[in-house]
Every structure is written in structure tokens, then in C-alpha cells.
Design a protein around this motif. Sequence first.
Motif, short mmCIF file in Angstrom:
data_model
loop_
_atom_site.label_atom_id
_atom_site.label_comp_id
_atom_site.label_asym_id
_atom_site.label_seq_id
_atom_site.Cartn_x
_atom_site.Cartn_y
_atom_site.Cartn_z
N GLU A 1 8.91 1.45 13.31
CA GLU A 1 9.75 1.27 12.49
C GLU A 1 10.58 0.03 12.71
N GLU A 2 11.23 0.12 13.81
CA GLU A 2 12.00 -1.17 14.17
C GLU A 2 11.51 -2.64 14.05
N LEU A 3 10.08 -2.53 14.31
CA LEU A 3 9.17 -3.88 14.22
C LEU A 3 8.58 -3.81 12.57
N ASN A 4 9.31 -3.09 11.96
CA ASN A 4 8.63 -3.11 10.64
C ASN A 4 7.17 -3.20 10.14
N LEU A 5 6.63 -2.41 11.12
CA LEU A 5 5.18 -2.07 11.06
C LEU A 5 4.92 -0.79 10.10
N VAL A 6 6.00 0.18 9.90
CA VAL A 6 5.77 1.18 9.03
C VAL A 6 7.01 1.50 8.31
N TYR A 7 6.73 2.23 7.37
CA TYR A 7 7.98 2.73 6.36
C TYR A 7 7.93 4.15 6.76
N LYS A 8 9.32 4.53 6.77
CA LYS A 8 9.39 6.02 6.99
C LYS A 8 9.92 6.60 5.60
N LEU A 9 8.99 7.72 5.16
CA LEU A 9 9.36 8.24 3.91
C LEU A 9 9.60 9.51 4.00
N ASP A 10 10.63 9.88 2.87
CA ASP A 10 11.14 11.20 2.67
C ASP A 10 10.72 11.69 1.47
N PHE A 11 9.84 12.67 1.22
CA PHE A 11 9.18 13.20 0.02
C PHE A 11 10.13 14.56 -0.16
N ASP A 12 11.14 14.88 0.36
CA ASP A 12 12.11 16.14 0.23
C ASP A 12 11.00 17.24 0.42
N ASP A 13 10.34 17.31 1.52
CA ASP A 13 9.59 18.51 1.88
C ASP A 13 9.94 18.82 3.25
N LEU B 1 1.75 2.49 6.87
CA LEU B 1 1.86 1.25 7.13
C LEU B 1 2.45 0.39 6.18
N VAL B 2 3.33 -0.72 6.43
CA VAL B 2 3.88 -1.78 5.54
C VAL B 2 2.61 -2.60 5.00
N ASP B 3 2.46 -2.63 3.74
CA ASP B 3 1.77 -3.53 3.06
C ASP B 3 2.11 -4.80 2.87
N GLU B 4 2.01 -6.03 3.72
CA GLU B 4 2.46 -7.23 3.56
C GLU B 4 2.33 -8.00 2.45
N ASP B 5 1.21 -7.60 1.75
CA ASP B 5 0.78 -8.11 0.57
C ASP B 5 1.44 -7.84 -1.02
N GLU B 6 2.38 -6.86 -0.56
CA GLU B 6 3.12 -6.23 -1.58
C GLU B 6 4.26 -7.04 -1.79
N TYR B 7 4.57 -7.36 -2.99
CA TYR B 7 6.05 -7.87 -3.25
C TYR B 7 7.24 -6.91 -3.23
N HIS B 8 6.99 -5.88 -3.76
CA HIS B 8 8.02 -4.47 -3.64
C HIS B 8 7.37 -3.37 -3.18
N HIS B 9 7.87 -2.37 -2.87
CA HIS B 9 7.26 -1.33 -2.42
C HIS B 9 6.54 -0.47 -3.44
N HIS B 10 5.43 0.05 -3.23
CA HIS B 10 4.68 0.85 -4.49
C HIS B 10 5.55 2.18 -4.58
N HIS B 11 4.92 2.87 -5.73
CA HIS B 11 5.35 4.13 -5.98
C HIS B 11 4.81 5.32 -5.63
N HIS B 12 5.51 6.44 -5.62
CA HIS B 12 4.65 7.69 -5.09
C HIS B 12 4.70 8.80 -6.23
N ASN C 1 14.19 -4.73 -3.11
CA ASN C 1 13.15 -3.86 -3.06
C ASN C 1 13.60 -2.46 -3.76
N HIS C 2 12.73 -1.49 -3.81
CA HIS C 2 13.09 -0.26 -4.40
C HIS C 2 12.20 0.81 -3.86
N ASP C 3 12.50 2.22 -4.13
CA ASP C 3 11.80 3.45 -3.44
C ASP C 3 12.06 4.48 -4.62
N LEU C 4 10.78 4.65 -5.26
CA LEU C 4 10.45 5.42 -6.59
C LEU C 4 9.70 6.64 -6.56
#
Length: 150
Positions: A65-77, A84-95, A129-132
Motif C-alpha cells: 500500500e505504501e508503495l502504491n501497488l495496491v488499493y485498500k478497499l472498504d465495502f462496509d462488510d 492491484l492499482v491499475d496504472e492505465d486507469e485515469y481515475h479509479h473504477h467503480h464497484h 480521483n474518486h471512490d464510488l
Amino acid sequence: MNIETLKTRLINAGYKVTKQREIIFNALLENKEAHLSPEELNEIVSKKNPEIGIATIYRTLLIFEELNLVYKLDFDDNRYRYELVDEDEYHHHHHLICTNCGKVEEVKYDLLEDIERQIKKDYSFDIKNHDLKFYGICSDCQEKLKDKEK
Ligand SMILES: [Zn+2]
Ligand SMILES: [Zn+2]
Ligand SMILES: [Zn+2]
């Protein structure tokens, strides 16, 4: 994002490239869209590598996480999940999160360009960025629920 990315980032940040770190990274690569919790990741990894325990998984994920290799996600569960971080992505995808079976699907397109433009204009806010997250019932569960009604 591949094993070379991992090695370069580790070395640049002064961390050692270890077999365990490579194994955990590869498990994330092989389960790209699974959004694994540390416990699930541990289950996958420890099957072939019983010497790796949950404490190592936690520590390694912190480093990733510190090296920006992964995103930590919280789906309230009640658990965190990682992807893994997708470097081709301009903004974070939605879930899309199914509240019936817990399945998580990804929406790959942004679709927020209009809103982003409007916010920039009205608030002169520079969006990075955003987290949706969308909560609902997945198509499989809809089918199952329909069958039950018959
Ligand atoms: Zn966007
Ligand atoms: Zn479902
Ligand atoms: Zn995702």
C-alpha cells in the motif's frame, strides 16, 4: 503492473526483494478482480506456501500500500479488501456490491466526466480521483430470487 514493477518499487524504497513478497504479489496478480481480504489472500497463498502466515500477509499488504501497488478497499462488510492499482486507469473504477451474496463487480468506465466538469466549474475544485460504490442485487441473485417466487 508486473513482477518487475514490484521489484523496482521495493528496491527504490529501500525494501528487500524477498520470495514471500513475490509470492504474495503473484497471488494478487492471479486473482486480479477478486478484491481479496487478507484472510482470503492468506488462504490462497498458504496452500502452496504454508510457511507464510497471516501476519506476513498483513505486513506485506502494508508495504504494498505504501508503495502504491495496491488499493485498500472498504465495502462496509467488516473487512478490508485489496486490489492491484491499475496504472492505465485515469481515475479509479467503480464497484457494484451485491448486498445478497457479497459479490463485487467492476465498472470499468468513468462516466463521471460531466459531474467532474461541473464540480470544477462551480467549486473550482481540482478532482484527482474518486471512490464510488453502488449497493444492490447482482443479476445472479435477481434470477435466484425470481425462481423462489414461482
Ligand atoms: Zn473520473
Ligand atoms: Zn448477488
Ligand atoms: Zn476494483
